[in-house]
Write a protein that holds these residues in place. Structure first.
Motif, short mmCIF file in Angstrom:
data_model
loop_
_atom_site.label_atom_id
_atom_site.label_comp_id
_atom_site.label_asym_id
_atom_site.label_seq_id
_atom_site.Cartn_x
_atom_site.Cartn_y
_atom_site.Cartn_z
N ILE A 119 -11.47 15.12 -25.60
CA ILE A 119 -13.08 15.65 -25.27
C ILE A 119 -13.22 16.73 -26.41
O ILE A 119 -14.32 16.83 -26.66
CB ILE A 119 -12.93 16.03 -23.90
CG1 ILE A 119 -12.61 15.14 -22.79
CG2 ILE A 119 -14.37 16.55 -23.55
CD1 ILE A 119 -13.49 13.62 -23.23
N LYS A 125 -14.83 15.23 -29.34
CA LYS A 125 -16.25 15.00 -28.87
C LYS A 125 -17.12 16.00 -28.99
O LYS A 125 -18.29 15.96 -29.59
CB LYS A 125 -16.25 14.16 -27.64
CG LYS A 125 -15.79 12.77 -27.67
CD LYS A 125 -15.99 12.22 -26.30
CE LYS A 125 -15.37 10.87 -26.18
NZ LYS A 125 -15.69 10.07 -24.56
N THR A 177 -21.71 15.66 -22.71
CA THR A 177 -19.94 15.67 -22.63
C THR A 177 -19.53 16.62 -21.89
O THR A 177 -18.48 16.40 -21.27
CB THR A 177 -20.02 15.83 -24.51
OG1 THR A 177 -20.48 14.86 -25.00
CG2 THR A 177 -18.44 15.66 -24.33
N ASN A 234 -17.23 15.83 -18.44
CA ASN A 234 -16.02 15.89 -18.76
C ASN A 234 -15.30 17.18 -18.27
O ASN A 234 -14.05 17.18 -18.37
CB ASN A 234 -15.72 15.63 -20.11
CG ASN A 234 -15.89 14.06 -20.45
OD1 ASN A 234 -15.47 13.33 -20.05
ND2 ASN A 234 -17.06 13.98 -21.20
#
Length: 264
Positions: free
Chosen positions: A104, A107, A140, A144
């Motif tokens: 993550i 990202k 995002t 997450n």
């Protein structure tokens, strides 16, 4: 219309330079690009390595400087407006952001570097491009890294108390404010106030008050036509000499010389 983010360049080139403990309502993501960053939170210290990131939650007290083995530090701090987050996720008050796993993080970093690159794309669709990356970054983060807040613990109560103290100083900084005044307002002794302030922000009450006054006064030095004497009194300094001495200590010039250099 302003973008709901603020992108800051952070650059440290000597080990005396540091960012004192502070807080803000925005969510902040710290991204070391060159060197390692030492992060001071209320109850712990962390090392954030180059190429990684760290998420600081709203009103989380923090300070930073680069590590002893880092000669020059460069990084970014991306602040995301809290009201903007709340617009898309009204329940955010009940949640906090946790640190993401490696996948993550990659990202999040990709979205952030797209935002940084988009600032250089000077065309009629620049704002649309930046906003699209901001929304994807928010997606995002929300999908997450959210974690439901537990009941207030002792540390959270301490954070809220020191925030109330700094807010009081921020509001009354240009008045004849003293440690006695502040202590009296919060119904505590001056000794307890001094110890409490120092232990939570690592600066004295006086140092914090002067820093606030200087930050506000510098704006008038740069952008107003007030005289230096007027600026000193407008921003709570007891006399001209104390203002000049405090200003020189931080900006390495008298207010008059600083104004002259910048306005050339």
């Amino acid at each position: 219309y302003q973008l709901p983010i603020k992108l800051l360049d952070i650059y440290f080139e000597d080990h005396h330079t540091k960012t004192a403990k502070h807080y803000h309502t925005s969510i902040e993501i710290l991204i070391p690009v060159l060197g390692k960053l030492k992060l001071f939170l209320t109850d712990k210290e962390l090392i954030i390595p180059q190429g990684s990131l760290y998420i600081i939650n709203s009103q989380e007290i923090h300070g930073m400087h680069h590590t002893e083995d880092t000669d020059i530090y460069k990084g970014y701090a991306l602040q995301i407006n809290y009201d903007f987050i709340k617009k898309y996720y009204p329940a955010i008050d009940n949640y906090q952001f946790i640190q993401p796993n490696h996948k993550i993080k990659e990202k999040i970093l990709l979205d952030i570097f797209k935002i940084i690159a988009a600032y250089d794309h000077s065309n009629q669709f620049q704002r649309i491009e930046i906003e699209s990356y901001i929304l994807h970054l928010l997606y995002t983060l929300l999908s997450n890294t959210l974690d439901k807040k537990t009941n207030l613990n002792l540390q959270t109560l301490h954070d809220k108390r020191i925030i109330r103290m700094t807010q009081y100083i921020d509001l009354h900084y240009n008045e004849d404010l003293s440690i006695d005044n502040i202590a009296q307002h919060f119904n505590i002794s001056t000794g307890y106030l001094s110890r409490y302030f120092k232990s939570h922000l690592n600066v004295t009450v006086k140092e914090y008050l002067i820093a606030v006054r200087l930050k506000k006064a510098r704006q008038d030095v740069l952008f107003s036509n007030y005289t230096i004497l007027e600026i000193a009194y407008l921003h709570g300094f007891p006399n001209l000499k104390s203002f000049i001495n405090a200003f020189k200590k931080v900006y390495h010039d008298t207010p008059a010389k600083y104004r002259e250099k910048v306005r050339k």
